[in-house]
Design an enzyme around this catalytic site. Structure first.
Site, PDB file in Angstrom:
ATOM      1  N   ASN A 142      -7.733  -3.455   9.549  1.00  0.00           N
ATOM      2  CA  ASN A 142      -7.520  -2.118  10.055  1.00  0.00           C
ATOM      3  C   ASN A 142      -6.052  -1.849  10.326  1.00  0.00           C
ATOM      4  O   ASN A 142      -5.575  -0.720  10.221  1.00  0.00           O
ATOM      5  CB  ASN A 142      -8.314  -1.952  11.356  1.00  0.00           C
ATOM      6  CG  ASN A 142      -9.179  -0.716  11.315  1.00  0.00           C
ATOM      7  OD1 ASN A 142      -8.990   0.119  10.442  1.00  0.00           O
ATOM      8  ND2 ASN A 142     -10.079  -0.593  12.259  1.00  0.00           N
ATOM      9  N   CYS A 143      -5.342  -2.888  10.653  1.00  0.00           N
ATOM     10  CA  CYS A 143      -3.955  -2.724  11.052  1.00  0.00           C
ATOM     11  C   CYS A 143      -3.137  -2.048   9.950  1.00  0.00           C
ATOM     12  O   CYS A 143      -2.354  -1.134  10.232  1.00  0.00           O
ATOM     13  CB  CYS A 143      -3.363  -4.071  11.443  1.00  0.00           C
ATOM     14  SG  CYS A 143      -4.282  -4.845  12.794  1.00  0.00           S
ATOM     15  N   PRO A 144      -3.285  -2.459   8.700  1.00  0.00           N
ATOM     16  CA  PRO A 144      -2.491  -1.787   7.666  1.00  0.00           C
ATOM     17  C   PRO A 144      -2.771  -0.286   7.613  1.00  0.00           C
ATOM     18  O   PRO A 144      -1.855   0.509   7.403  1.00  0.00           O
ATOM     19  CB  PRO A 144      -2.928  -2.486   6.379  1.00  0.00           C
ATOM     20  CG  PRO A 144      -3.379  -3.829   6.811  1.00  0.00           C
ATOM     21  CD  PRO A 144      -4.023  -3.616   8.150  1.00  0.00           C
TER      22      PRO A 144
ATOM     23  N   GLU B 295      -3.487   1.668  10.067  1.00  0.00           N
ATOM     24  CA  GLU B 295      -2.788   2.291  11.187  1.00  0.00           C
ATOM     25  C   GLU B 295      -1.284   2.338  10.932  1.00  0.00           C
ATOM     26  O   GLU B 295      -0.606   3.293  11.308  1.00  0.00           O
ATOM     27  CB  GLU B 295      -3.089   1.561  12.490  1.00  0.00           C
ATOM     28  CG  GLU B 295      -4.547   1.732  12.923  1.00  0.00           C
ATOM     29  CD  GLU B 295      -4.771   1.296  14.354  1.00  0.00           C
ATOM     30  OE1 GLU B 295      -5.464   1.991  15.091  1.00  0.00           O
ATOM     31  OE2 GLU B 295      -4.238   0.221  14.730  1.00  0.00           O
ATOM     32  N   ILE B 296      -0.732   1.273  10.344  1.00  0.00           N
ATOM     33  CA  ILE B 296       0.708   1.290  10.042  1.00  0.00           C
ATOM     34  C   ILE B 296       0.995   2.369   9.002  1.00  0.00           C
ATOM     35  O   ILE B 296       1.974   3.114   9.106  1.00  0.00           O
ATOM     36  CB  ILE B 296       1.171  -0.101   9.547  1.00  0.00           C
ATOM     37  CG1 ILE B 296       1.105  -1.099  10.712  1.00  0.00           C
ATOM     38  CG2 ILE B 296       2.591  -0.032   8.976  1.00  0.00           C
ATOM     39  CD1 ILE B 296       1.515  -2.508  10.348  1.00  0.00           C
TER      40      ILE B 296
END
Lengths: 187, 187, 187, 187, 187, 187, 187, 187, 187, 187
Positions: free
Chosen positions: B46-48, B50-51
């Site tokens: 998920n982090c990518p 959000e970035i």
């Protein structure tokens, strides 16, 4: 320690709700989703706009099987008068909890010691009484209830689909991600 | 005590930023507005997204004179590789801070002891290093950067106009409220 | 107190091993000999040369019935990417343990507080989970895995022959000493 | 905390050295490199073989500007007799330190409380009195002094060339590595 | 509190005795009379003369059903070599106890902290493990074993004749005193 | 900690001496050698024989420049009467110290709590007030003053000849030993 | 707290009584009335006059069913000699208790720490071991035993007639007062 | 610790004296001799008889330069009424101190916690405020003021003649004793 | 914490009541209503006027089934004399409690430490021993018993009618209020 | 300790007063007399009747140079609305203090922890900020402001005439008492 993924602490409070005084406890939060919204004080400026915003979206929360609670450190007596005298607050069909003992503002870590009032804190809580999202503003900055609704829906979706996660800016109906070894380092 | 209206604690960390390793400290946050975004771990799911969401909105943050910082408990070495290998992360033009000492995740109260990773926490910080909004999600629920931008703008507006407050769902350009004795009990 | 002849403390960690994520605990170290090798961080300079050195000697360790474990304070996600992207690390057929909670670096007393990273520590552990040799270097000084193999073999020989000791520079096959009253003061 | 990169603690001890009794303190370790070698007890079995191994390599240590110290919890009186009566120990031209007060075995964390004796610990110490490598064995496992010499030379090389590191199995004359941003994730 | 008329504390030590290594504990001191003689260190100057003095009188101690124990903070290994190499010490037919853990020197309050060695302490102990006489000298002053024998005999006589006391300079065979009311104030 | 080589603690007491009452303090013990002899109680059985023994040897102590002190927990009044009524005690030309406050018996660690009386303790003290020998008996066992004289003379000899030690059973005039490196392990 | 109307604390002491040594405890004071008389020291000046005064009145105490006890911090040995040598003390037919442990002087709060001696304290104690009167003088001021006898008789009379009180300067045979409501404010 | 030979503690109280209310403090007791007499309560039974006894002897106390003080825990108001209404108390020409704060009864250790009243305590105090005699009775036993007068005179005599002591039953004009070495053991 | 709605603490005291001495305890206050009135001291100025005021209204209190108690720190002896000698106090037919132990003045928090006297405190107590009203004055300001009667009657009325409250300046017979949701914000 | 005759503690609060918000502190209470009246909560039942009672008597308080303060734990915002909406409260021309921090209810010891509300407490405070009378009711029992006025006047009279006291049921203009020795025991 962050309150995320911890249990709501036991409490007991009086609320004004649909023309009656009712008692609300931590048990009231069990068995369905809840959104708990703290605000500074009755009869002030921004708070009515936030209550009206919540009232206007209440149908969507109800459709999502979710109760909304407003909390201030005023008494439930003040909440009754507020409801009767404010056109904006008068729209609220959800409980207005009085917290003159400061039990709730301290348990949710939104108490301002020097004022005896609450910060603008919003908490999405699951049917087990576990806090899933925290949002707190300095009091001059009001909230947008539609973002709270988005978070609630994402929390509900991931609770129902434990092998999926909701990606950035996910709204109800959008695609989700299913984490797997293959995806590691590939997104 | 809530972190709202408190100073960011002193810290020192290494970040990967535009092809270089740089040092970031609490002093780096002074003199302009900052948005500090914690996420669990490099190379995950998920982090990518959000970035990428942040990268797509970076022009608006820059227009608002605001720097964006991403923080995980990985090293800056991992952040360089992540930036090089992930198409989503590769779009980031803002610093990717490594926090292997857990100094930042503990100072912002988003550390998960049992995992050594961060919760999804977002903080709007003013040019004096004072935290104005806090938002923390359980990790399966991603954020919407446009709401962070709205909060930032409301924080900036009220900082510039100390006698006004931003009402519910205020967006840049909307009307504000000027609290006064006359308004008490009238809204 | 030195860790020599003490039990490995309980722990739980995730590792990347032969294309999968596995859980490693203190129970994983019981029943066969183990060599646990700490190094500072994935994606850095010296660590790949040491992993390659271990990989090149892995057949000998396997012949000695011994598993090799690499540990850094990175996550197992980073270890997967490291394994995929580094030619040297890609040779490793043994588990690469992620220790972002710092549980292992603290238990083996190789944690650097100011960096959140491990020192270069090597530990030979017997099938009862008891540490028999300790070797720790300042991080600019790499190890020679052949010496670790020599120590392992001496530890195994003396475990199998409790009335003998391995003299200085003993290598597998060399003569040993059998302590006795007669030898006291005579060597 | 590991002893790596910490200062040797203050101490005072008597040693037998080249036919004389001398006093050795932490000041004796300053200004040149030192190797401090603990072993269990005079007149035993394995210790003489280790002293002989050190004696046979003493020329190489001297060439590297390094003094060797043997330490046991015996008195310097016993060390004189040991030197006179043991053919192996008699070869030693370096100081044999007596530590009956247990000051050194405790400071270097190699004391066995239940026996009053030392573990087999080896320490490479730089001219500032800072410990660079630690090696400790259970007493049935003897050391190989040539590995100690290799570590010493790597420590000396990296002290002299602070921008380089010695890779795995480095021996004097081998190539070294110069860490740089470009190498991150590429080895 | 003086040690007189207190129990010997529990201990466990290794000794060299008649060509063998034996274990000695507080239980070894029960059931017969004991004389425990501490001295500073093996291979020194005065200690051998005291051991020789004890050896020359050992027949008398044996006739009195009494065992003699020599204790230093050296190991039993050193004691074996001492016995083999010293003409004086070689006469000893009684156990030479090694106390490298300092358990005995501390229990009998004869430990010199700054040296890790014992003071010259002599203790007569009855078959119940109770200390009857204490004698301690600064180390430059040696003892006379014949006086220890005289004390032992007086302790044995009064143990056997509880209604009598041994007067000043009593030697075996001399008259004793029987305390009585009539004698009060009359001697 | 043993009292050997420690300073006598400050004290103040009344004594009967040659027909007068005098005050004795720790200052009285400075500038010449002293022998301090504790015994249980005036008017009892063994104590007079020990005082008589001391009186018979007083000339030798005086020749050695040494004062003798008798101490009991009785008052100096009792000591006067004892001196007048006991033929044995009447021979004493040295001070009889009364210690009804128990200050001295506690300072020299010879106090019997359950009786309020002293053990038979003898202490040789040098002109600096430093204790050189300690001897304590259970009260049924009397002393031999000639051994005290021997210890005193050995203490005086070694004080005068700091490079020599008195060997076992040394009596005035006997040969002494001069410790040297050459003698280590040779006696 | 005053000792009046409290129990005598447990104690054990040796006394000289009518030519014998006896043990006296708190149990000895039960079942009859007692007068306990402390004085500073045997063989002094004023104490014999007080003992003689008590001896001359002993018949009256016996007639009143009361035992008299003399206590000093001397031993019972000293008391025997004192009784034999002092014409005044020799008249005593009651126990002379020795208190060298200071147990009694501390329990009755008459101990002089700086001297190890007792103050002149007199205590009337009833058959239940309860203290009814306390009288303590600085040591230069002696007592008059006839006043002690008067107090004893008043204590005995009021014990026997619990509804009466003895008025000022009451002597045996004088009228007493019977307190009643009517008398309140009328005398 | 006994109060004998200690200073009266600081206090402040109101008293009724010769028709007036006066303040009495520890300073009032300095410069002349004092007799302080505690009694339980005004308007009771025995207390008036004791006050009358003191009043009848007041001339003798005045001749001895001594003031008499009566103390109860009543107020000075009650003491005025008591003096006016009681024929016995009305004779008192000396101060009647009220101690409702219990400051004096606690300082002189005569307080009865369960009743809030004083025990019958009598104290002779010298012109330096130092207590020389203590006398305390259980409340059913009254005092004889003539014995207090005797003690006062003995205290005054020995204060004036520091080398003499008053023997048993001494009354003014009787012979005294002069302690000397010659008298030790002779009376 | 205020004493309102807490239980009276356990106590035991003596009182003068209708010519007799009686014991009063916390149990005496159970089963009927009580008014407890503290005042400073007997025989003073204002207190009699307050007692007289209470006596003049005693019939009304009795009609209300209520006992009146007067409390001072004087004894019950003083209270008897006060009752006999004061025309005003002599009218009292209710108990006059003596509190010389200060147990009651401390339990009701009306004690003046520096004087040992009570403040003018009045307490209405219900038949369960629970305090319903507290009134305390600085001592120069006396009370009006008619107001105490009014409070008592309001307390009794509301105890009997738990759904009603007595409004401001309510006197017996006046209308009361019945709180209800409808009245909130309407009065 | 009672609050009588103690200083009001420092505080800071917001009040609604004559159409404005003002700040009130302990300094506001200095320089003139004050009456501070606590009540449970705005918009309730009995409180308006008490405020109306105070308002009806405000002229008398003003004539006596005295300010009246009403305090609840509500905010000053609620007090403004209460003043606007309640006919009874609208009569108030004195400050209505909001105490949401509970600083005042705790300082005056009238806080109910379980409710977060105040007890009905009334305090008369002199121009030095010293509390002269305390009156607290259980909340179902309202006050009579005329009695508060009587106490105030008595406090003012005695402050102005320090040698006089106001007797029972004194009202302005009534005779007072001048305490004197002659009156003791005579009223």
């Amino acid at each position: 320690m962050s309150l995320i993924n911890t249990q709501v602490q036991p409490f007991k409070a009086q609320a004004f709700h649909n023309g009656k005084f009712i008692e609300v406890t931590e048990a009231s939060l069990k068995g369905k989703w809840s959104v708990v919204i703290f605000m500074p004080a009755a009869f002030t400026f921004n708070c009515p706009t936030e209550i009206e915003d919540a009232a206007n979206n209440y149908a969507a929360f109800q459709k999502a099987g979710t109760e909304v609670y407003i909390v201030t450190t005023d008494t439930h007596f003040s909440h009754k008068v507020w409801h009767e005298t404010s056109p904006a607050v008068g729209k609220a069909q959800f409980p207005l909890i009085g917290d003159p003992t400061h039990q709730l503002t301290r348990a949710f870590d939104v108490h301002i010691d020097s004022e005896g009032l609450a910060l603008r804190g919003t908490f999405v809580i699951n049917p087990d009484g576990v806090i899933k999202t925290v949002e707190i503003h300095s009091n001059e900055i009001a909230r947008d209830i539609s973002e709270t609704l988005r978070k609630l829906q994402a929390a509900q979706y991931t609770a129902a689909h434990p092998n999926e996660v909701c990606p950035a800016k996910w709204h109800e109906g959008d695609a989700t991600l299913a984490p797997s070894l293959d995806l590691v380092g590939k997104i």
